[in-house]
Design an enzyme around this catalytic site. Structure first.
Site, PDB file in Angstrom:
ATOM      1  CG  ASP A  14      -1.787   1.184   1.354  1.00  0.00           C
ATOM      2  OD1 ASP A  14      -2.412   1.560   0.347  1.00  0.00           O
ATOM      3  OD2 ASP A  14      -1.848   1.776   2.442  1.00  0.00           O
ATOM      4  CG  ASP A  16      -1.700   7.614   0.696  1.00  0.00           C
ATOM      5  OD1 ASP A  16      -0.996   8.632   0.599  1.00  0.00           O
ATOM      6  OD2 ASP A  16      -2.412   7.193  -0.233  1.00  0.00           O
ATOM      7  CB  SER A 115      -2.171   3.434  -3.670  1.00  0.00           C
ATOM      8  OG  SER A 115      -2.630   4.543  -2.938  1.00  0.00           O
ATOM      9  CE  LYS A 148      -5.800  -0.732  -1.507  1.00  0.00           C
ATOM     10  NZ  LYS A 148      -4.544  -0.314  -0.866  1.00  0.00           N
ATOM     11  CG  ASP A 173      -1.677   2.292   6.417  1.00  0.00           C
ATOM     12  OD1 ASP A 173      -2.012   3.370   6.921  1.00  0.00           O
ATOM     13  OD2 ASP A 173      -1.888   2.011   5.229  1.00  0.00           O
TER      14      ASP A 173
END
Length: 225
Positions: A14, A16, A115, A148, A173
């Site tokens: 991922d 960010d 992402s 997502k 995260d």
């Protein structure tokens, strides 16, 4: 498990909050942009949409506080452009991020980025981190029908790599991102923000780390199945 005996063939990161410390920049941009529309959001409020694609985040607030002025699609572009600007000027790598990418290179594992951010943000982040040449492919959920936690973005990334999803490890995260990767039948390593590190909600993940500094050769070996 689905990957029993299947060697790891690629690592998908991922972006960010995992590779680049951009979550504070997203919060800053959202607070600034929504503030210009008369919607005074707090830090706690903008955290509610962490891990969502920007159109879903903007839609979340549009449904609750209809503003006068630019429509949601224009607000998405305003926030995204501001984030790319902030990343270009001050984005920093998360602890262990560059080392994790280098480990993959040394292990001859292709690196991909998947992402929820739009392409302009991904491109700015990879340039800022100086890892453009280390990333085999990158994919934005901007190009998916939905973002997502739907698995589509991860499935598309695996297809771009030419690698079966069950042979991929995804590092995430956010909870929504981890669900997305697990739904795509990938091995999932979660690197949550400290306040949620001990939460049982991460129980479906294959490993949970306090930072990417813990992503090492021993963990890759342990994840082989």
């Amino acid at each position: 498990m689905a990957w029993a005996g299947r060697a790891i063939a690629a690592v998908i990161f991922d972006l960010d909050g995992l590779l680049i410390d951009s979550e504070p920049l997203w919060r800053q941009a959202e607070i600034e942009v929504f503030g210009s529309l008369g919607l005074a959001l707090t830090e706690a409020q903008v955290r509610e949409t962490m891990g969502l694609r920007i159109d879903d985040a903007v839609g979340h607030w549009w449904d609750r506080h209809r503003w006068a002025g630019p429509p949601p699609v224009e607000v998405e572009r305003m926030v995204t452009a501001r984030v790319a600007e902030l990343i270009t000027g001050s984005g920093e790598a998360m602890p262990g991020a560059l080392e994790a990418v280098d480990l993959c290179r040394r292990r001859s594992l292709p690196v991909a980025v998947c992402s929820g951010s739009y392409a302009v943000v991904i491109a700015a982040a990879l340039r800022r981190l100086g890892i453009e040449s280390e990333v085999s492919v990158w994919h934005s959920a901007e190009w998916e029908p939905v973002g997502k936690p739907h698995p589509g973005a991860y499935l598309s990334t695996a297809a771009m790599l030419g690698i079966d999803p069950t042979a991929c490890v995804a590092l995430e995260d956010s909870f929504n991102g981890a669900i997305s990767a697990k739904s795509a039948r990938m091995r999932v390593v979660a690197v949550p923000e400290p306040s949620t590190l001990g939460s049982p909600r991460w129980g479906f993940c294959d490993a949970v780390l306090p930072s990417l500094l813990g992503f090492d050769g021993a963990l890759i070996d342990a994840l082989q199945g």
